[in-house]
Design a protein around this motif. Structure first.
Motif, PDB file in Angstrom:
ATOM      1  N   TYR A   1       0.825  -1.212   0.000  1.00  0.00           N
ATOM      2  CA  TYR A   1       0.000   0.000   0.000  1.00  0.00           C
ATOM      3  C   TYR A   1       0.851   1.250   0.000  1.00  0.00           C
ATOM      4  O   TYR A   1       0.654   2.159  -0.809  1.00  0.00           O
TER       5      TYR A   1
ATOM      6  N   PRO B   1      -3.445   0.941  -5.453  1.00  0.00           N
ATOM      7  CA  PRO B   1      -3.136  -0.405  -4.954  1.00  0.00           C
ATOM      8  C   PRO B   1      -4.270  -1.382  -5.253  1.00  0.00           C
ATOM      9  O   PRO B   1      -5.442  -1.034  -5.133  1.00  0.00           O
TER      10      PRO B   1
ATOM     11  N   GLN C   1       0.037   5.380  -7.385  1.00  0.00           N
ATOM     12  CA  GLN C   1      -0.595   4.289  -8.124  1.00  0.00           C
ATOM     13  C   GLN C   1      -1.721   3.709  -7.276  1.00  0.00           C
ATOM     14  O   GLN C   1      -1.671   3.752  -6.051  1.00  0.00           O
TER      15      GLN C   1
ATOM     16  N   GLU D   1       4.030   6.165  -5.123  1.00  0.00           N
ATOM     17  CA  GLU D   1       4.176   6.285  -6.578  1.00  0.00           C
ATOM     18  C   GLU D   1       2.896   6.818  -7.224  1.00  0.00           C
ATOM     19  O   GLU D   1       2.801   6.874  -8.441  1.00  0.00           O
TER      20      GLU D   1
ATOM     21  N   CYS E   1       2.711   1.739  -3.367  1.00  0.00           N
ATOM     22  CA  CYS E   1       1.830   2.213  -4.441  1.00  0.00           C
ATOM     23  C   CYS E   1       1.438   3.671  -4.240  1.00  0.00           C
ATOM     24  O   CYS E   1       1.473   4.473  -5.180  1.00  0.00           O
TER      25      CYS E   1
END
Length: 192
Positions: free
Chosen positions: A114, A124, A122, A120, A117
């Motif tokens: 988590y 998860p 992003q 970044e 991500c």
């Protein structure tokens, strides 16, 4: 009556063009298939009539939405119907309380995936399911009201809110983590 020198001379500075409106350019079917954006559109369809959604989409495609802002608990913008009829409209939703956020952060703390991500920016895998597990869906549930406010008189025109909603969905498809901010907390706060 005499005029001042500046009133007599034409302005030599170039005229500024007004900022262009944001234009909706996504494929609706693809947008509906995006996890958070699709759920957001589904929620809007429950709140607004099909006519409001259609006119909102038409307005969003025509670039009639300006200065969209996404802040905790609200999405707002100026929406133009015709020249001279621009209204500030906002869609308000409830925030997820701090205690509930703390439960999700605690649950995430055992999974490095988590944090990695989120750092970044992003999405998860299973992230929305984690929120649902603790009884707080990321996209406002049917039981949570969406309140539309505007600077006009009388009841707000829902097609204007739908226009904002379409553009918000487009942004959510590109960055689903924006829903965290709409619901009241930053990504940085979750990944700490």
């Amino acid at each position: 009556m005499s005029r001042s020198r500046t009133e007599q001379m034409p302005s030599t500075s170039p005229r500024r063009k007004p900022a262009r409106g944001a234009k909706f350019e996504s494929d609706v079917t693809a947008l509906e298939g995006a996890p958070i954006a699709g759920a957001w559109l589904g929620r809007l369809r429950e709140e607004f009539s099909s006519d409001s959604m259609a006119r909102g989409l038409e307005s969003a495609r025509a670039g009639k939405v300006r200065r969209i802002e996404i802040k905790p608990g609200r999405i707002s913008a100026q929406v133009r119907s015709e020249p001279g009829d621009t209204r500030r409209v906002s869609i308000h939703t409830s925030l997820i309380d701090d205690l509930s956020w703390d439960r999700v952060v605690e649950a995430m703390s055992g999974e490095a995936m988590y944090a990695a991500c989120l750092l970044e920016r992003q999405w998860p895998q299973g992230f929305d399911g984690l929120f649902a597990k603790y009884g707080m869906p990321l996209v406002p549930a049917d039981s949570e009201p969406l309140e539309v406010k505007w600077d006009g008189r009388g009841h707000p025109e829902h097609w204007r809110a739908a226009a904002i909603g379409w553009l918000a969905a487009e942004q959510l498809a590109a960055d689903p983590l924006l829903m965290l901010e709409i619901r009241g907390h930053s990504i940085e706060g979750l990944s700490d």
